[in-house]
Design a protein around this motif. Sequence first.
Motif, PDB file in Angstrom:
ATOM      1  N   GLN A  52       0.814  -1.210   0.000  1.00  0.00           N
ATOM      2  CA  GLN A  52       0.000   0.000   0.000  1.00  0.00           C
ATOM      3  C   GLN A  52       0.850   1.263   0.000  1.00  0.00           C
ATOM      4  O   GLN A  52       0.384   2.324  -0.422  1.00  0.00           O
ATOM      5  CB  GLN A  52      -0.924  -0.024   1.231  1.00  0.00           C
ATOM      6  CG  GLN A  52      -1.995  -1.106   1.161  1.00  0.00           C
ATOM      7  CD  GLN A  52      -2.822  -1.178   2.425  1.00  0.00           C
ATOM      8  OE1 GLN A  52      -2.470  -0.576   3.443  1.00  0.00           O
ATOM      9  NE2 GLN A  52      -3.919  -1.936   2.383  1.00  0.00           N
ATOM     10  N   GLN A  53       2.076   1.172   0.465  1.00  0.00           N
ATOM     11  CA  GLN A  53       2.945   2.348   0.513  1.00  0.00           C
ATOM     12  C   GLN A  53       3.511   2.696  -0.864  1.00  0.00           C
ATOM     13  O   GLN A  53       3.841   3.851  -1.123  1.00  0.00           O
ATOM     14  CB  GLN A  53       4.099   2.103   1.501  1.00  0.00           C
ATOM     15  CG  GLN A  53       3.659   2.050   2.957  1.00  0.00           C
ATOM     16  CD  GLN A  53       4.803   1.689   3.885  1.00  0.00           C
ATOM     17  OE1 GLN A  53       5.936   1.514   3.445  1.00  0.00           O
ATOM     18  NE2 GLN A  53       4.503   1.566   5.186  1.00  0.00           N
ATOM     19  N   ILE A  54       3.649   1.727  -1.734  1.00  0.00           N
ATOM     20  CA  ILE A  54       4.207   1.969  -3.068  1.00  0.00           C
ATOM     21  C   ILE A  54       3.054   2.208  -4.047  1.00  0.00           C
ATOM     22  O   ILE A  54       2.185   1.342  -4.207  1.00  0.00           O
ATOM     23  CB  ILE A  54       5.053   0.777  -3.534  1.00  0.00           C
ATOM     24  CG1 ILE A  54       6.172   0.487  -2.529  1.00  0.00           C
ATOM     25  CG2 ILE A  54       5.648   1.045  -4.917  1.00  0.00           C
ATOM     26  CD1 ILE A  54       6.983  -0.739  -2.859  1.00  0.00           C
ATOM     27  N   PRO A  55       3.017   3.378  -4.732  1.00  0.00           N
ATOM     28  CA  PRO A  55       1.896   3.699  -5.638  1.00  0.00           C
ATOM     29  C   PRO A  55       2.024   2.991  -6.989  1.00  0.00           C
ATOM     30  O   PRO A  55       2.286   3.614  -8.026  1.00  0.00           O
ATOM     31  CB  PRO A  55       1.996   5.222  -5.785  1.00  0.00           C
ATOM     32  CG  PRO A  55       3.458   5.500  -5.639  1.00  0.00           C
ATOM     33  CD  PRO A  55       3.981   4.489  -4.643  1.00  0.00           C
ATOM     34  N   PHE A  56       1.821   1.670  -6.989  1.00  0.00           N
ATOM     35  CA  PHE A  56       1.971   0.914  -8.235  1.00  0.00           C
ATOM     36  C   PHE A  56       0.975   1.373  -9.308  1.00  0.00           C
ATOM     37  O   PHE A  56       1.327   1.505 -10.483  1.00  0.00           O
ATOM     38  CB  PHE A  56       1.786  -0.586  -7.971  1.00  0.00           C
ATOM     39  CG  PHE A  56       2.942  -1.234  -7.258  1.00  0.00           C
ATOM     40  CD1 PHE A  56       4.103  -1.529  -7.950  1.00  0.00           C
ATOM     41  CD2 PHE A  56       2.875  -1.532  -5.907  1.00  0.00           C
ATOM     42  CE1 PHE A  56       5.176  -2.132  -7.300  1.00  0.00           C
ATOM     43  CE2 PHE A  56       3.933  -2.131  -5.250  1.00  0.00           C
ATOM     44  CZ  PHE A  56       5.090  -2.429  -5.947  1.00  0.00           C
ATOM     45  N   ASN A  57      -0.276   1.603  -8.897  1.00  0.00           N
ATOM     46  CA  ASN A  57      -1.306   1.985  -9.867  1.00  0.00           C
ATOM     47  C   ASN A  57      -0.974   3.312 -10.539  1.00  0.00           C
ATOM     48  O   ASN A  57      -1.119   3.460 -11.767  1.00  0.00           O
ATOM     49  CB  ASN A  57      -2.674   2.079  -9.181  1.00  0.00           C
ATOM     50  CG  ASN A  57      -3.223   0.717  -8.808  1.00  0.00           C
ATOM     51  OD1 ASN A  57      -2.874  -0.295  -9.421  1.00  0.00           O
ATOM     52  ND2 ASN A  57      -4.077   0.671  -7.790  1.00  0.00           N
ATOM     53  N   SER A  58      -0.525   4.285  -9.764  1.00  0.00           N
ATOM     54  CA  SER A  58      -0.181   5.594 -10.332  1.00  0.00           C
ATOM     55  C   SER A  58       0.994   5.481 -11.301  1.00  0.00           C
ATOM     56  O   SER A  58       0.998   6.092 -12.378  1.00  0.00           O
ATOM     57  CB  SER A  58       0.151   6.584  -9.209  1.00  0.00           C
ATOM     58  OG  SER A  58      -0.957   6.757  -8.354  1.00  0.00           O
ATOM     59  N   ILE A  59       1.994   4.689 -10.908  1.00  0.00           N
ATOM     60  CA  ILE A  59       3.157   4.499 -11.788  1.00  0.00           C
ATOM     61  C   ILE A  59       2.729   3.830 -13.094  1.00  0.00           C
ATOM     62  O   ILE A  59       3.166   4.224 -14.190  1.00  0.00           O
ATOM     63  CB  ILE A  59       4.242   3.663 -11.075  1.00  0.00           C
ATOM     64  CG1 ILE A  59       4.778   4.416  -9.858  1.00  0.00           C
ATOM     65  CG2 ILE A  59       5.381   3.332 -12.038  1.00  0.00           C
ATOM     66  CD1 ILE A  59       5.727   3.606  -9.000  1.00  0.00           C
ATOM     67  N   ASN A  60       1.875   2.825 -13.000  1.00  0.00           N
ATOM     68  CA  ASN A  60       1.412   2.125 -14.208  1.00  0.00           C
ATOM     69  C   ASN A  60       0.597   3.042 -15.108  1.00  0.00           C
ATOM     70  O   ASN A  60       0.685   2.968 -16.341  1.00  0.00           O
ATOM     71  CB  ASN A  60       0.573   0.906 -13.812  1.00  0.00           C
ATOM     72  CG  ASN A  60       1.427  -0.233 -13.294  1.00  0.00           C
ATOM     73  OD1 ASN A  60       2.632  -0.273 -13.543  1.00  0.00           O
ATOM     74  ND2 ASN A  60       0.825  -1.154 -12.562  1.00  0.00           N
ATOM     75  N   ILE A  61      -0.215   3.920 -14.520  1.00  0.00           N
ATOM     76  CA  ILE A  61      -1.008   4.867 -15.311  1.00  0.00           C
ATOM     77  C   ILE A  61      -0.093   5.827 -16.063  1.00  0.00           C
ATOM     78  O   ILE A  61      -0.287   6.094 -17.255  1.00  0.00           O
ATOM     79  CB  ILE A  61      -1.982   5.643 -14.399  1.00  0.00           C
ATOM     80  CG1 ILE A  61      -3.095   4.712 -13.903  1.00  0.00           C
ATOM     81  CG2 ILE A  61      -2.585   6.827 -15.143  1.00  0.00           C
ATOM     82  CD1 ILE A  61      -3.990   5.337 -12.858  1.00  0.00           C
ATOM     83  N   VAL A  62       0.920   6.337 -15.365  1.00  0.00           N
ATOM     84  CA  VAL A  62       1.871   7.262 -16.008  1.00  0.00           C
ATOM     85  C   VAL A  62       2.601   6.561 -17.148  1.00  0.00           C
ATOM     86  O   VAL A  62       2.736   7.107 -18.254  1.00  0.00           O
ATOM     87  CB  VAL A  62       2.879   7.809 -14.970  1.00  0.00           C
ATOM     88  CG1 VAL A  62       3.969   8.610 -15.665  1.00  0.00           C
ATOM     89  CG2 VAL A  62       2.162   8.668 -13.934  1.00  0.00           C
ATOM     90  N   LEU A  63       3.075   5.353 -16.913  1.00  0.00           N
ATOM     91  CA  LEU A  63       3.801   4.611 -17.945  1.00  0.00           C
ATOM     92  C   LEU A  63       2.894   4.274 -19.137  1.00  0.00           C
ATOM     93  O   LEU A  63       3.317   4.351 -20.295  1.00  0.00           O
ATOM     94  CB  LEU A  63       4.392   3.330 -17.352  1.00  0.00           C
ATOM     95  CG  LEU A  63       5.536   3.510 -16.355  1.00  0.00           C
ATOM     96  CD1 LEU A  63       5.963   2.163 -15.788  1.00  0.00           C
ATOM     97  CD2 LEU A  63       6.718   4.206 -17.016  1.00  0.00           C
ATOM     98  N   ALA A  64       1.641   3.898 -18.850  1.00  0.00           N
ATOM     99  CA  ALA A  64       0.708   3.576 -19.938  1.00  0.00           C
ATOM    100  C   ALA A  64       0.415   4.797 -20.787  1.00  0.00           C
ATOM    101  O   ALA A  64       0.359   4.719 -22.028  1.00  0.00           O
ATOM    102  CB  ALA A  64      -0.586   3.013 -19.355  1.00  0.00           C
ATOM    103  N   LEU A  65       0.243   5.955 -20.136  1.00  0.00           N
ATOM    104  CA  LEU A  65      -0.016   7.180 -20.885  1.00  0.00           C
ATOM    105  C   LEU A  65       1.193   7.595 -21.713  1.00  0.00           C
ATOM    106  O   LEU A  65       1.060   8.015 -22.870  1.00  0.00           O
ATOM    107  CB  LEU A  65      -0.408   8.295 -19.922  1.00  0.00           C
ATOM    108  CG  LEU A  65      -0.915   9.598 -20.549  1.00  0.00           C
ATOM    109  CD1 LEU A  65      -2.137   9.339 -21.417  1.00  0.00           C
ATOM    110  CD2 LEU A  65      -1.240  10.625 -19.482  1.00  0.00           C
ATOM    111  N   LEU A  66       2.389   7.455 -21.130  1.00  0.00           N
ATOM    112  CA  LEU A  66       3.613   7.763 -21.880  1.00  0.00           C
ATOM    113  C   LEU A  66       3.768   6.839 -23.089  1.00  0.00           C
ATOM    114  O   LEU A  66       4.171   7.279 -24.170  1.00  0.00           O
ATOM    115  CB  LEU A  66       4.832   7.643 -20.967  1.00  0.00           C
ATOM    116  CG  LEU A  66       5.027   8.747 -19.935  1.00  0.00           C
ATOM    117  CD1 LEU A  66       6.206   8.425 -19.026  1.00  0.00           C
ATOM    118  CD2 LEU A  66       5.235  10.094 -20.617  1.00  0.00           C
ATOM    119  N   ALA A  67       3.446   5.567 -22.912  1.00  0.00           N
ATOM    120  CA  ALA A  67       3.523   4.613 -24.021  1.00  0.00           C
ATOM    121  C   ALA A  67       2.555   4.989 -25.135  1.00  0.00           C
ATOM    122  O   ALA A  67       2.897   4.929 -26.326  1.00  0.00           O
ATOM    123  CB  ALA A  67       3.229   3.201 -23.515  1.00  0.00           C
TER     124      ALA A  67
END
Length: 214
Positions: A52-67
């Motif tokens: 819960q401390q690591i924002p995996f969902n936010s990181i994945n959203i940023v990476l998906a948008l960049l892709a």
Amino acid sequence: MYWLKKWTSKTKFIFDTLLIESISKPLTLCTIIVLLTILEHDTFIISTSISQQIPFNSINIVLALLALIMFLDRFIIGTINYYGKQSAVVFNSKSIIKGVIRVTLSSVGILVLMGTLGISITPIIASLGITSLAVALALQPTLENFFSGVQLVIDKPIRVGDFIELESKEQGFVDHIGWRSTWVKMLPNNMIIIPNSQLSKSRIINYFYPEKEL
């Protein structure tokens, strides 16, 4: 990807080649997203608090948008480069079109990212309207050159490669029509750089009209 590139290089259809070339680097980001998803699952099994401390969902959203932005940018720019070889209008306006597309993609991507992450974009859009007006007034000469460049590309009084004579009696070949200025290469190999707004208002003799001499 290696075999797909090898196969598409043998076909006459250009868009399959563009698709494979455009998707290769974004796939790397997609691979990272998959790895982060697996890591999130494993971390959750080991320790729920750490997961819960690591924002995996936010990181994945940023990476998906960049892709997605990277894919669209590479595919659209590749399409423009291809049609630039087929059409003189597209060839003369490549730099302008690329600039507009990249600014649009970046702006839309940032707004979508902020909205996805829960940041309210309504005040930002409202403030952008006021800021855009102030910037437009401050950059009036630049915008005048930009729209004059668009007018030159659409109206085509000059084209890249044309031999022209300016109102000031300089002669040379049109080397580049940019979003702000036009470059004319003189016979002594000197370069004249003219603001588009000034060029659109001046008297020009185009020696390659009505037809370009071979």
